[in-house]
Motif scaffolding. Structure first.
Motif, PDB file in Angstrom:
ATOM      1  N   GLU A 170       3.095   2.324  -6.108  1.00 48.93           N
ATOM      2  CA  GLU A 170       2.531   2.031  -7.423  1.00 48.93           C
ATOM      3  C   GLU A 170       3.261   0.872  -8.100  1.00 48.93           C
ATOM      4  O   GLU A 170       2.768   0.324  -9.087  1.00 48.93           O
ATOM      5  N   VAL A 171       4.413   0.461  -7.569  1.00 53.32           N
ATOM      6  CA  VAL A 171       5.164  -0.664  -8.129  1.00 53.32           C
ATOM      7  C   VAL A 171       4.841  -1.950  -7.385  1.00 53.32           C
ATOM      8  O   VAL A 171       4.422  -2.947  -7.970  1.00 53.32           O
ATOM      9  N   ASN A 215       7.597   2.900  -3.097  1.00 58.95           N
ATOM     10  CA  ASN A 215       7.035   2.884  -4.458  1.00 58.95           C
ATOM     11  C   ASN A 215       5.752   2.056  -4.489  1.00 58.95           C
ATOM     12  O   ASN A 215       5.689   0.959  -5.047  1.00 58.95           O
ATOM     13  N   PHE A 242      14.191   0.326  -5.743  1.00 57.04           N
ATOM     14  CA  PHE A 242      12.817   0.605  -5.348  1.00 57.04           C
ATOM     15  C   PHE A 242      12.744   0.585  -3.828  1.00 57.04           C
ATOM     16  O   PHE A 242      13.631   0.047  -3.154  1.00 57.04           O
ATOM     17  N   SER A 243      11.678   1.139  -3.295  1.00 62.10           N
ATOM     18  CA  SER A 243      11.439   1.071  -1.854  1.00 62.10           C
ATOM     19  C   SER A 243      10.114   0.366  -1.607  1.00 62.10           C
ATOM     20  O   SER A 243       9.068   0.792  -2.114  1.00 62.10           O
ATOM     21  N   PRO A 286      12.515   5.007  -9.633  1.00 60.10           N
ATOM     22  CA  PRO A 286      11.481   6.034  -9.496  1.00 60.10           C
ATOM     23  C   PRO A 286      11.477   6.630  -8.095  1.00 60.10           C
ATOM     24  O   PRO A 286      11.870   5.981  -7.122  1.00 60.10           O
ATOM     25  N   TRP A 287      11.043   7.885  -8.003  1.00 67.99           N
ATOM     26  CA  TRP A 287      10.965   8.553  -6.709  1.00 67.99           C
ATOM     27  C   TRP A 287      10.018   7.796  -5.792  1.00 67.99           C
ATOM     28  O   TRP A 287       8.962   7.317  -6.203  1.00 67.99           O
ATOM     29  N   ALA A 288      10.415   7.652  -4.526  1.00 64.99           N
ATOM     30  CA  ALA A 288       9.617   6.906  -3.554  1.00 64.99           C
ATOM     31  C   ALA A 288       9.115   7.824  -2.453  1.00 64.99           C
ATOM     32  O   ALA A 288       9.841   8.702  -1.966  1.00 64.99           O
TER      33      ALA A 288
END
Length: 501
Positions: A47-48, A45, A71-72, A37-39
């Motif tokens: 929301e993660v 990220n 992910f970031s 997902p865009w970070a």
């Protein structure tokens, strides 16, 4: 002047934003990075990584983005490996590439500056210490010390359990089983339950684990520890200092009483290695075996083994109490092959069904959903994607152990998964079973853990019929325990009844 200052700030912010965008676009152009997902730059990220049970969240996202997912975590680029094939490619085929460990303030605090094996990064020094530790563990296992101390310690704790009336919250008993056993394994003294030295180490360990939580702000911004340390950082540092001061004292006592003809414990086996280096005149090896490195090697075996072993036993009791028909099959096997005598390590070959239940416990119970992070030490690749140097990489053990390609009905507890048609353990059925990790960073204590956990579980089932309190339904859904994907059974309370007088 105020307008000029505002313009300067705006110019800096615009330049920083443009620079970050150019950096990320350039990286995407140079490397074929894994999808994800865009970070948000710098924030990542959010929301993660702020969600609980991260290993479960990442598994769901991997269904969209694939088995290698990027992910970031803030500014830290992190890759998750979510199936057996990519884990084997990374950790076994390209094992050195992924053998590093990321630096963190927390890791440094709990290892006296990366002097241990668990969190030190990959290097010739690390390889040397791991070889020494592996040799010491192999020498320890050749005798009957492990077997005897397991038998003695289990008898003490089970006698205490037998006096309990009504439902038992097992945490304190399991701590006694595991902590006192590992204390004797590492330091030789067979302490009585309640010993102040052992209880001191147990309290400090729990304090550090509780305080670390999801990590320190100093892990993201290391300079803070020198200019404005957080309260949690101070608590962990002071607790770690107390623990290592105590362990150095124990090592000094061992040095004063060391006798190469009377090896008492794991610490003595490490002193044998240092003694051999002294006799050979190997100054370089002696430098690598100074007191700090020896203490940290013992600390790895001691502390790293406590929580994982205790959680394995806790999940085993959860499944056995909730699945009485499987428990009865284990006990029938134990009664037939062992009877009432003390079980030994040699009995492992005679107890395939019981051993299969322990393997299934390590798969179905979420004991280490993610495990410790790896770090790439060079540009490499996995699953068809480029993984740049200094990328944090996490194995999603939870995803591996829930992969329907390898595990039919993965939420079901089924020990028959591991047995052949003759009822024997079948090593060909262990693909995607990786509770001890793989490659260069495979768990140092795997061989000892398998033997001692089996003996502990056999002792418990040999002595007790284990059941849930009346009216309690089995619950095999865990609750989050820490950031690295550890789950524990929710509010496990059991009733034990002695099977024999």
């Amino acid at each position: 002047m105020l307008t000029l200052n505002l313009l300067n700030v705006q110019t800096v912010l615009v330049a920083l934003t443009v620079g970050l965008l150019v950096y990320f676009i350039r990286r995407r152009f140079i490397y074929r990075l894994p999808p994800g997902p865009w970070a948000i730059p710098l924030i990542g990220n959010f929301e993660v990584y702020t969600k609980p049970l991260l290993h479960r969240v990442v598994l769901q996202l991997s269904k969209k983005y694939g088995p290698v997912t990027l992910f970031s975590f803030g500014p830290i680029r992190t890759v998750f490996l979510n199936n057996y094939e990519v884990v084997m490619e990374a950790m076994v085929k390209r094992k050195a590439d992924f053998a590093g460990r990321p630096a963190s303030v927390t890791f440094s605090l709990v290892s006296e500056g990366y002097k241990d094996i668990a969190v030190a990064s990959y290097s010739p020094m690390w390889q040397y210490h791991r070889r020494v530790a592996m040799k010491a563990l192999r020498n320890y296992q050749q005798g009957d010390l492990l077997e005897k101390l397991t038998q003695d310690n289990m008898t003490k704790v089970m006698n205490m359990m037998a006096t309990e009336k009504g439902p038992i919250a097992m945490k304190s008993h399991l701590n006694n089983i595991v902590f006192y056993q590992l204390y004797t394994l590492c330091f030789g003294e067979n302490k009585e339950i309640g010993d102040p030295d052992v209880e001191f180490l147990l309290r400090e360990k729990d304090l550090i684990n509780k305080t670390v939580g999801n990590g320190l702000r100093e892990d993201m911004l290391p300079f803070l520890k020198d200019v404005y340390p957080s309260g949690r950082y101070v608590i962990i540092k002071e607790a770690a200092d107390r623990v290592f001061s105590f362990l150095h004292k124990l090592l000094h006592e061992h040095q004063e009483t060391f006798d190469p003809n009377n090896i008492r414990d794991f610490t003595d086996h490490l002193l044998v290695a240092r003694s051999e280096a002294e006799k050979s005149g190997d100054d370089e090896s002696l430098e690598k075996l100074n007191d700090t490195y020896l203490v940290q090697t013992v600390s790895d075996i001691f502390f790293a083994g406590v929580d994982t072993t205790r959680l394995t036993l806790e999940w085993f009791l959860c499944f056995m109490s909730g699945l009485p028909e499987i428990q009865a099959k284990c006990q029938a096997e134990i009664d037939k092959k062992i009877g009432r005598r003390c079980p030994s390590i040699a009995d492992r070959q005679s107890l395939p069904y019981t051993e299969a239940c322990i393997y299934e416990t390590m798969r179905a119970g979420v004991i280490a959903g993610l495990g410790l992070p790896h770090l790439t030490i060079c540009d490499t690749h996995v699953g068809g994607y480029d993984i740049p140097k200094d990328t944090v990489v996490l194995i999603n053990h939870f995803a591996l152990h829930r992969d329907t390609k390898y595990w039919k009905d993965p939420e079901k507890f089924d020990p028959l998964r591991y047995l052949d048609e003759d009822g024997k353990m079948d090593p060909t059925k262990l693909d995607s079973w990786l509770p001890f990790s793989a490659g260069r960073r495979v768990c140092l204590g795997e061989s000892i853990a398998k033997s001692e956990i089996l003996m502990m579980c056999v002792h418990l089932l040999q002595w007790f019929e284990i059941s849930l309190p009346e009216g309690t339904k089995p619950n095999f859904v865990g609750v989050q325990r820490d950031f690295f994907g550890t789950e524990c059974p929710a509010d496990l309370r059991i009733i034990v009844k002695k099977r024999f007088k």
